[in-house]
Design an enzyme around this catalytic site. Structure first.
Site, PDB file in Angstrom:
ATOM      1  N   ASP A 329      82.669  38.187  33.506  1.00 25.47           N
ATOM      2  CA  ASP A 329      81.747  38.248  34.645  1.00 25.47           C
ATOM      3  C   ASP A 329      80.381  38.543  33.774  1.00 25.47           C
ATOM      4  O   ASP A 329      79.569  38.717  34.722  1.00 25.47           O
ATOM      5  CB  ASP A 329      82.733  39.386  35.124  1.00 25.47           C
ATOM      6  CG  ASP A 329      82.378  40.150  36.973  1.00 25.47           C
ATOM      7  OD1 ASP A 329      81.738  37.874  36.903  1.00 25.47           O
ATOM      8  OD2 ASP A 329      81.949  40.701  36.519  1.00 25.47           O
ATOM      9  N   HIS A 334      75.031  37.247  32.293  1.00 24.81           N
ATOM     10  CA  HIS A 334      74.186  38.026  32.169  1.00 24.81           C
ATOM     11  C   HIS A 334      73.424  38.681  30.574  1.00 24.81           C
ATOM     12  O   HIS A 334      72.373  38.596  30.969  1.00 24.81           O
ATOM     13  CB  HIS A 334      74.207  38.941  33.235  1.00 24.81           C
ATOM     14  CG  HIS A 334      74.418  38.952  33.949  1.00 24.81           C
ATOM     15  ND1 HIS A 334      74.367  37.758  35.187  1.00 24.81           N
ATOM     16  CD2 HIS A 334      75.136  39.397  35.187  1.00 24.81           C
ATOM     17  CE1 HIS A 334      74.947  37.289  36.032  1.00 24.81           C
ATOM     18  NE2 HIS A 334      75.394  38.199  36.565  1.00 24.81           N
TER      19      HIS A 334
HETATM   20  N1  LIG Z   1      79.662  39.413  43.746  1.00 22.52           N
HETATM   21  C1  LIG Z   1      78.228  39.006  42.931  1.00 22.52           C
HETATM   22  O1  LIG Z   1      77.746  40.215  42.654  1.00 22.52           O
HETATM   23  C2  LIG Z   1      78.830  38.342  41.926  1.00 22.52           C
HETATM   24  C3  LIG Z   1      79.146  36.941  41.926  1.00 22.52           C
HETATM   25  N2  LIG Z   1      79.398  35.758  41.637  1.00 22.52           N
HETATM   26  C4  LIG Z   1      79.935  34.935  41.203  1.00 22.52           C
HETATM   27  O2  LIG Z   1      79.767  34.265  42.477  1.00 22.52           O
HETATM   28  C5  LIG Z   1      81.027  33.506  43.137  1.00 22.52           C
HETATM   29  C6  LIG Z   1      81.388  34.445  43.856  1.00 22.52           C
HETATM   30  O3  LIG Z   1      81.978  35.779  44.381  1.00 22.52           O
HETATM   31  P1  LIG Z   1      82.086  36.450  45.394  1.00 22.52           P
HETATM   32  O4  LIG Z   1      81.817  36.047  46.301  1.00 22.52           O
HETATM   33  O5  LIG Z   1      82.006  38.115  44.646  1.00 22.52           O
HETATM   34  O6  LIG Z   1      84.169  36.213  44.878  1.00 22.52           O
HETATM   35  P2  LIG Z   1      84.527  36.476  46.423  1.00 22.52           P
HETATM   36  O7  LIG Z   1      86.085  37.115  45.546  1.00 22.52           O
HETATM   37  O8  LIG Z   1      83.367  37.256  47.485  1.00 22.52           O
HETATM   38  O9  LIG Z   1      84.820  35.077  46.903  1.00 22.52           O
HETATM   39  C7  LIG Z   1      84.202  34.447  48.008  1.00 22.52           C
HETATM   40  C8  LIG Z   1      84.885  33.445  49.245  1.00 22.52           C
HETATM   41  O10 LIG Z   1      86.032  32.027  48.648  1.00 22.52           O
HETATM   42  C9  LIG Z   1      87.154  32.190  49.143  1.00 22.52           C
HETATM   43  N3  LIG Z   1      87.795  32.934  47.983  1.00 22.52           N
HETATM   44  C10 LIG Z   1      88.407  33.779  47.035  1.00 22.52           C
HETATM   45  N4  LIG Z   1      89.108  34.311  46.444  1.00 22.52           N
HETATM   46  C11 LIG Z   1      89.553  32.372  46.862  1.00 22.52           C
HETATM   47  C12 LIG Z   1      90.669  31.698  46.251  1.00 22.52           C
HETATM   48  N5  LIG Z   1      91.555  32.193  44.750  1.00 22.52           N
HETATM   49  N6  LIG Z   1      90.775  30.190  46.520  1.00 22.52           N
HETATM   50  C13 LIG Z   1      90.108  29.854  47.603  1.00 22.52           C
HETATM   51  N7  LIG Z   1      89.098  30.655  48.063  1.00 22.52           N
HETATM   52  C14 LIG Z   1      89.089  31.532  47.641  1.00 22.52           C
HETATM   53  C15 LIG Z   1      87.208  33.501  50.104  1.00 22.52           C
HETATM   54  O11 LIG Z   1      86.380  33.205  50.925  1.00 22.52           O
HETATM   55  P3  LIG Z   1      87.713  32.819  52.033  1.00 22.52           P
HETATM   56  O12 LIG Z   1      88.459  33.223  52.064  1.00 22.52           O
HETATM   57  O13 LIG Z   1      87.423  33.186  53.991  1.00 22.52           O
HETATM   58  O14 LIG Z   1      87.748  31.107  52.467  1.00 22.52           O
HETATM   59  C16 LIG Z   1      85.488  34.306  49.557  1.00 22.52           C
HETATM   60  O15 LIG Z   1      85.326  35.291  50.769  1.00 22.52           O
HETATM   61  C17 LIG Z   1      82.266  33.532  41.991  1.00 22.52           C
HETATM   62  O16 LIG Z   1      81.792  32.514  40.685  1.00 22.52           O
HETATM   63  C18 LIG Z   1      81.494  35.178  41.408  1.00 22.52           C
HETATM   64  O17 LIG Z   1      81.180  34.808  39.796  1.00 22.52           O
HETATM   65  C19 LIG Z   1      77.732  35.804  40.743  1.00 22.52           C
HETATM   66  C20 LIG Z   1      76.781  36.859  40.675  1.00 22.52           C
HETATM   67  C21 LIG Z   1      76.687  38.367  41.036  1.00 22.52           C
HETATM   68  O1  LIG Z   2      77.595  38.496  38.273  1.00 22.69           O
HETATM   69  C1  LIG Z   2      77.592  39.468  39.059  1.00 22.69           C
HETATM   70  O2  LIG Z   2      76.808  40.530  39.209  1.00 22.69           O
HETATM   71  C2  LIG Z   2      77.294  41.869  39.876  1.00 22.69           C
HETATM   72  C3  LIG Z   2      75.882  42.831  39.564  1.00 22.69           C
HETATM   73  O3  LIG Z   2      74.785  42.144  39.788  1.00 22.69           O
HETATM   74  P1  LIG Z   2      73.719  43.078  40.004  1.00 22.69           P
HETATM   75  O4  LIG Z   2      72.751  41.846  40.164  1.00 22.69           O
HETATM   76  O5  LIG Z   2      74.339  44.318  41.208  1.00 22.69           O
HETATM   77  O6  LIG Z   2      73.661  44.035  39.340  1.00 22.69           O
HETATM   78  C4  LIG Z   2      78.111  42.241  39.826  1.00 22.69           C
HETATM   79  O7  LIG Z   2      79.151  43.232  40.754  1.00 22.69           O
HETATM   80  C5  LIG Z   2      79.666  41.356  39.540  1.00 22.69           C
HETATM   81  O8  LIG Z   2      80.571  42.049  39.320  1.00 22.69           O
HETATM   82  C6  LIG Z   2      79.637  40.304  38.963  1.00 22.69           C
HETATM   83  O9  LIG Z   2      79.864  38.603  38.945  1.00 22.69           O
END
Ligand SMILES: NC(=O)C1=CN([C@@H]2O[C@H](COP(=O)(O)OP(=O)(O)OC[C@H]3O[C@@H](n4cnc5c(N)ncnc54)[C@H](OP(=O)(O)O)[C@@H]3O)[C@@H](O)[C@H]2O)C=CC1
Ligand SMILES: O=C1O[C@H](COP(=O)(O)O)[C@@H](O)[C@H](O)[C@H]1O
Length: 503
Positions: A329, A334
């Site tokens: 992650d 990063h």
């Molecule tokens: N959160 C963060 O700060 C960061 C995240 N990322 C990356 O971004 C991507 C999304 O992250 P994030 O938003 O945190 O993830 P979430 O777990 O919030 O998932 C995003 C959306 O995807 C759908 N979803 C979740 N799990 C599943 C599943 N198993 N199967 C199908 N749909 C699913 C859901 O929408 P619904 O059920 O409405 O379809 C959910 O709202 C990831 O690849 C993560 O690594 C990168 C940088 C930072």
């Molecule tokens: O990529 C990810 O980054 C966030 C942290 O990002 P930041 O810009 O708020 O420092 C992290 O929370 C998440 O788990 C990861 O998927």
């Protein structure tokens, strides 16, 4: 959040079937801007990313370009070059083409916390084109009004000048729409495509899909979006979030899968840490200041620490997190990106390809990680200020009995002439005491230090340390030894401090 993307080598080579204009000059963090703000020739613009954070944005080509005249009517050479003509032509066309941005996974954490706020920041700065629409797509049922309500809670005016912020927010939200659908349904994407078409009207249209979803559904979405919702008159591009696979085989398989539907220059792999102000400043600090570069080696540096910590746990993101863990992650993307930027040799230019080449050399010189150089852990329940926070496995979205690490520390080594023997210590964890990200460069002891007596036996206290605080409260400071003013010879540590908030 800055939309900074890494480009694969092939990307610079030229356009695929859906990319009709030559690529703009690449740069180290290729980002998406949809219009050229400011000076006509200026590809680099700034859009505000995090709180008070500005990230440079490079323009991406826009509409279909008309044929460039290489000669004028009388057969003599044109006064302007083909490149200049294309720049001018795209300026004329920019205003007319539309860009439709679909945030796939719009109900999720990343979309709410970063993507919509970043898009709003671009809008506020005038960096989205005149004709743009934003579509949220996910399985959750939501109306346009509910999406707007959800998004509005995270839109802040994270910008220096805040005039007209609420008006701008209203305008922006009016251009956000929602479409509910399955990730593997061509039919649902076809419906999305129709909705997009209604908004863009007859003009040249460009489609951007931002995959803010767990990686296991990237391919389903790309297949459906490219078959049923891609642009017929302009470009179609996809931003793919990390982690890009679980290991090199799955990463290669993902690339192969994506290439069934997209050409390389349609794929943008993103690492949002490359858009952070202090990460961008790393190379500036090193390569544009005479004082640092000569010290940047094993000769003077004792160790480098790359630290990421968050003071909150998975909080419902266990579904994604548990399959990846903290190493995939945070560390593999990063922190490794920062390490590569930190340790690379001087690139021959600031072009993306040249920087990438130097980063790859660093990665290829790294010693395979040994188990004894790694520590992993998982957070337990704890109580702070009278509130009890759940442990990792108490999160309902985490499988019972999971052993996925939420903390990891590792000592990495780069086997090259510059860094041989210098440990690069990475530490990353969730649900720790603080939320911070920093790079700490600890310098060696001064040989035969005349003043070591003044520090007692703690030699660690006497070494210089350069701290690059990525977040929060961005800053750079250098710990130096100093005489305490007054009679006698007592030494103290002081910070030469570049505090960003004070600038
Ligand atoms: N959160 C963060 O700060 C960061 C995240 N990322 C990356 O971004 C991507 C999304 O992250 P994030 O938003 O945190 O993830 P979430 O777990 O919030 O998932 C995003 C959306 O995807 C759908 N979803 C979740 N799990 C599943 C599943 N198993 N199967 C199908 N749909 C699913 C859901 O929408 P619904 O059920 O409405 O379809 C959910 O709202 C990831 O690849 C993560 O690594 C990168 C940088 C930072
Ligand atoms: O990529 C990810 O980054 C966030 C942290 O990002 P930041 O810009 O708020 O420092 C992290 O929370 C998440 O788990 C990861 O998927």
């Amino acid at each position: 959040m800055a939309l900074s993307c890494m480009r694969c080598p092939a990307a610079a080579a030229g356009g695929g079937p859906l990319a009709r204009r030559p690529q703009p000059p690449p740069s180290s963090s290729l980002a998406f801007s949809f219009a050229r703000c400011g000076a006509a020739k200026g590809w680099r613009i700034h859009a505000v990313a995090g709180k008070g954070v500005k990230a440079p944005m490079d323009a991406v080509e826009n509409a279909v370009a008309p044929a460039a005249p290489s000669t004028v009517a009388n057969g003599t050479s044109s006064a302007i070059t083909v490149e200049e003509f294309e720049d001018l032509a795209s300026l004329v066309k920019d205003d007319e083409a539309s860009v439709s941005i679909t945030v796939v996974g719009a109900s999720g954490d990343l979309a709410k916390k970063k993507i919509f706020p970043a898009l709003f920041a671009l809008y506020y700065e005038g960096c989205l084109p005149k004709h743009f629409s934003i579509f949220g797509y996910a399985r959750s049922k939501m109306t346009d009004a509910e999406l707007r309500d959800m998004v509005s809670k995270t839109l802040t005016c994270r910008i220096d000048k805040r005039e007209n912020c609420s008006e701008k927010m209203e305008e922006f939200l009016k251009r956000c729409f929602y479409h509910s659908g399955q990730y593997d349904s061509e039919e649902d994407f076809r419906e999305l495509g129709k909705k997009i078409k209604q908004h863009e009207g007859p003009r040249v249209s460009n489609h951007l899909f931002y995959l803010s979803i767990p990686p296991n559904i990237f391919l389903d979405v790309v297949k459906c979006a490219s078959k049923s919702a891609s642009s017929v008159s302009g470009w179609t591009r996809v931003i793919v979030e990390k982690p890009f696979g679980r290991d090199s085989e799955s990463s290669a398989a993902l690339t192969k899968g994506l290439k069934q539907y997209l050409t390389e220059d349609q794929i943008f792999r993103i690492d949002h840490y490359l858009g952070k102000e202090l990460v961008e400043n790393l190379s500036v600090l090193r390569f544009s200041n005479l004082v640092f570069e000569p010290l940047w080696s094993r000769q003077y540096i004792r160790n480098v620490q790359l630290i990421f910590s968050e003071d909150f746990g998975t909080e419902g993101r266990g579904g994604y997190f548990d399959s990846y863990g903290i190493i995939r992650d945070i560390m593999q993307n990063h922190l490794l990106q920062i390490l590569a930027l930190f340790a690379m040799e001087t690139p021959i230019s600031l072009e993306a390809e040249d920087i990438r080449n130097e980063k790859v050399k660093v990665l290829r010189s790294m010693k395979p990680l040994r188990l004894e150089d790694v520590v992993i852990g998982q957070y337990k329940s704890h109580t702070k200020g009278g509130i009890t926070y759940p442990g990792y496995t108490e999160d309902k979205t985490v499988p019972k009995g999971s052993l996925t690490p939420t903390f990891a520390a590792a000592a990495l080594f780069i086997n090259n002439a510059r860094w041989d023997g210098v440990p690069f210590l990475m530490k990353a964890g969730k649900a720790l005491h603080t939320k911070q990200a920093e790079i700490r460069v600890q310098f060696r002891h001064v040989p035969g230090n005349l003043y070591k007596g003044s520090f007692g036996t703690d030699l660690d206290r006497a070494t210089n340390e350069l701290v690059i605080r990525v977040q929060p409260d961005e800053g750079i400071y250098l710990k130096i030894n100093n005489k305490i003013p007054g009679l006698g010879m007592r030494l103290d540590r002081s910070n030469l401090n570049l505090h960003y908030a004070a600038r």
